[in-house]
Write a protein that holds these residues in place. Structure first.
Motif, PDB file in Angstrom:
ATOM      1  N   LEU A 191       0.843  -1.186   0.000  1.00 11.84           N
ATOM      2  CA  LEU A 191       0.000   0.000   0.000  1.00 11.84           C
ATOM      3  C   LEU A 191       0.883   1.241   0.000  1.00 11.84           C
ATOM      4  O   LEU A 191       1.908   1.285   0.670  1.00 11.84           O
ATOM      5  CB  LEU A 191      -0.883   0.022   1.251  1.00 11.84           C
TER       6      LEU A 191
ATOM      7  N   TYR B  57      -1.705   6.422  -2.099  1.00  8.20           N
ATOM      8  CA  TYR B  57      -3.097   6.450  -2.579  1.00  8.20           C
ATOM      9  C   TYR B  57      -4.043   5.844  -1.554  1.00  8.20           C
ATOM     10  O   TYR B  57      -5.169   6.286  -1.404  1.00  8.20           O
ATOM     11  CB  TYR B  57      -3.206   5.678  -3.897  1.00  8.20           C
ATOM     12  N   ALA B  58      -3.576   4.813  -0.837  1.00  4.03           N
ATOM     13  CA  ALA B  58      -4.475   4.094   0.064  1.00  4.03           C
ATOM     14  C   ALA B  58      -4.766   4.867   1.336  1.00  4.03           C
ATOM     15  O   ALA B  58      -5.652   4.496   2.095  1.00  4.03           O
ATOM     16  CB  ALA B  58      -3.859   2.735   0.406  1.00  4.03           C
TER      17      ALA B  58
ATOM     18  N   ALA C 185      -6.151   7.670   1.869  1.00  5.24           N
ATOM     19  CA  ALA C 185      -7.480   8.288   1.926  1.00  5.24           C
ATOM     20  C   ALA C 185      -8.546   7.302   2.363  1.00  5.24           C
ATOM     21  O   ALA C 185      -9.469   7.664   3.082  1.00  5.24           O
ATOM     22  CB  ALA C 185      -7.829   8.886   0.567  1.00  5.24           C
ATOM     23  N   SER C 186      -8.423   6.053   1.936  1.00  2.00           N
ATOM     24  CA  SER C 186      -9.489   5.110   2.275  1.00  2.00           C
ATOM     25  C   SER C 186      -9.292   4.473   3.630  1.00  2.00           C
ATOM     26  O   SER C 186     -10.157   3.781   4.116  1.00  2.00           O
ATOM     27  CB  SER C 186      -9.586   4.021   1.217  1.00  2.00           C
ATOM     28  N   GLN C 187      -8.152   4.715   4.246  1.00  2.00           N
ATOM     29  CA  GLN C 187      -7.858   3.989   5.475  1.00  2.00           C
ATOM     30  C   GLN C 187      -7.736   4.877   6.689  1.00  2.00           C
ATOM     31  O   GLN C 187      -7.451   4.408   7.767  1.00  2.00           O
ATOM     32  CB  GLN C 187      -6.507   3.250   5.332  1.00  2.00           C
TER      33      GLN C 187
END
Lengths: 244, 329
Positions: free
Chosen positions: A104, A107-108, A110-112
């Motif tokens: 990861l 980019y990841a 934001a979702s985490q």
């Protein structure tokens, strides 16, 4: 579905488990402790696949003799239309061989990022470890916990060395980030430390040496991200274990 | 020995290719051509998606393998009806017993689905098997220990998780005793009785269960990875706190994220903007019903079971957690 089909389909997850378990690549997806379970279950699946190939050979030999009651018929009871779902087992192993494998990255985040590090059990911190090469090596998680919870502020004024990848770079600095895993990469929690004084391209892996710059007394609400005033920075290769 | 009786289907065995062989050759071709494909799959969103998809699949596999080994063992070495005889004969009493038996099966929910399917085939009443299916991933020792570690100094969280999960599993089991029909779990009941030596039965059962549950596991992993990448975390931050909205958000989150039950406690511990009761909802719902599980249950029990069982479990688990949370937390 005939035995040779079943054997090949079982081979797909077997290869997935062995391919990732035998190399360091599983560290991109799951915790290091899972390694031996990947190998063990991969070996079990390999045995199952071999058993199906042997049944397949038996089926092939038997067709030239009398067709008896045994092989083959046991699967006629199933609606053959449902068998196709099993073919999806090819997808993970195909992905592993075709797509470049990567942990990861920025980019990841934001979702985490709706979660935070949970409160520690014990806020009684021992003195930090001895410096190696002039600076104390800490993980981002350890650094954050000491900043937020160590009332003795034992790392104040000390040179620390932190490793992570770069996120949100700007002219003044960036967010040094590393994902902490509970289970697998899908639940990785981004642990971030604000670094100022140096900068680097996004997603580059770096090691930063600097000192903690305590924030002013907080006015309530969530504590801000720990701040590290950097003295030096160096690019490194992606670590073998990218997660904390 | 009889005469030659070679039908067209049997003609193909030993001649021509199995359908799976085509898939295998297609894979090898794609792998050989990976240089051409790389350019299409190296954007950050797609890369993140692949990382999530592979990691969910990879993490679940060992538990699934353990589950099918156990289910193969049951099929080969446990006489039909033997397990049912261990349970009280009245379904209403068998359900709580089956729930408590969940303490004995460590591991993630992926392993319990094939085992429960095999129990049904062995003659265990479906309601008891389903209660076991719900309880085992939620109350086994590994999960309870990891909950204790993730919420240090809060043993009431462990107790609440145990109580709410067991309560939910038993209530669902009792409801199923009342209104459940055997034809809904027909696919599990209709398992062919395999022939051959015990080793053959073991390997063919384990293989069969692996292929079924495994395919549906991939479906669940595809969905969960997509949801993870597409839904930004900021959506959650808007609804933090307590109250009806946060309970519903936690239930939905547990359903969508499909996190393994050994680790969801750490995820819940990190969701600090939510109340303890809302996070209990997350911990109780997750191991019982999520995208991955619904897919696998469909594979083992059939769609007519999973489309009833899923919503039922979701509602019961949420309510159970809210009630227990109000009492204990």
């Amino acid at each position: 579905m005939r035995a040779i089909d079943r054997g090949i389909l079982v081979l797909f997850p077997a290869v997935l488990l062995l391919r990732l378990g035998l190399t360091d690549d599983h560290l991109l997806f799951v915790k290091a402790s899972m390694g031996r379970w990947l190998l063990l279950s991969g070996a079990v699946l390999l045995l199952l696949a071999i058993s199906q190939f042997r049944v397949g050979l038996r089926e092939r030999n038997e067709t030239h003799l009398a067709v008896g009651a045994a092989s083959g018929h046991e699967h006629d009871a199933h609606g053959h239309g449902q068998g196709w779902i099993s073919y999806l087992l090819v997808l993970p192993v195909l992905a592993v061989f075709v797509v470049p494998l990567a942990p990861l990255g920025s980019y990841a985040i934001a979702s985490q990022s709706a979660r935070q590090l949970p409160e520690p059990a014990d806020t009684d911190y021992p003195p930090p470890p001895e410096p190696t090469d002039g600076a104390i090596d800490l993980t981002l998680t350890e650094f954050t916990y000491r900043v937020d919870y160590d009332d003795d502020r034992q790392i104040e004024g000390q040179l620390v060395r932190l490793t992570g990848f770069v996120a949100d770079p700007d002219a003044n600095g960036f967010l040094l980030t590393r994902f902490a895993l509970s289970c697998c990469a899908a639940d990785g929690l981004p642990v971030q430390v604000r670094v100022e004084g140096v900068t680097s391209p996004e997603d580059a892996w770096v090691t930063v040496i600097g000192t903690w710059e305590p924030a002013e007394a907080d006015s309530g609400g969530e504590p801000p991200l720990p701040l590290l005033g950097a003295m030096s920075i160096s690019r490194i290769d992606q670590p073998r274990e990218p997660y904390e | 020995m009889g005469g030659r009786r070679v039908t067209t289907a049997r003609d193909r065995i030993g001649r021509g290719w199995a359908p799976a062989e085509y898939v295998l050759w297609a894979c090898l071709a794609l792998i050989a051509a990976r240089g051409l494909i790389t350019g299409f799959v190296d954007g950050p969103a797609i890369q993140t998606w692949f990382t999530m998809f592979i990691s969910i699949s990879l993490q679940a596999m060992p538990f699934l393998v353990m589950g099918v080994v156990l289910s193969g063992f049951v099929a080969a070495y446990v006489r039909p009806g033997a397990i049912a005889r261990l349970l009280p004969s009245r379904p209403g009493v068998a359900v709580p017993v089956a729930g408590m038996a969940g303490l004995a099966l460590p591991g993630c929910e992926c392993g319990s689905v094939p085992v429960a399917g095999r129990l049904v085939a062995n003659g265990v009443p479906p309601a008891a098997a389903l209660t076991f299916l719900l309880a085992a991933p939620a109350i086994n020792p590994i999960v309870l220990i990891s909950t204790a570690v993730a919420f240090p100094g809060m043993p009431e969280m462990v107790g609440a998780r145990f109580a709410a999960s067991l309560l939910a599993a038993v209530v669902v089991g009792w409801i199923w005793v009342r209104i459940g029909r055997d034809e809904w779990v027909e696919r599990a009941l209709r398992q062919p009785s395999p022939a051959g030596s015990r080793w053959d039965v073991f390997t063919s059962t384990a293989t069969h269960d692996l292929l079924h549950a495994g395919g549906y596991l991939v479906v669940g992993a595809l969905a969960a990875a997509t949801l993870q990448v597409v839904v930004p975390a900021s959506v959650l931050e808007i609804v933090g706190g307590s109250g009806v909205a946060s309970v519903l958000v936690m239930a939905m989150l547990a359903f969508l994220l499909s996190i393994c039950s050994e680790a969801d406690a750490f995820v819940a511990a990190g969701l600090t903007q939510f109340s303890l009761t809302s996070r209990l909802v997350f911990l109780v719902v997750g191991p019982m019903v999520d995208v991955k599980l619904v897919a696998m249950q469909t594979g083992v029990f059939g769609a007519s079971m999973s489309r009833r069982f899923g919503p039922l479990t979701l509602v019961v688990a949420t309510c159970s957690a809210v009630v227990v949370g109000a009492l204990l937390l």
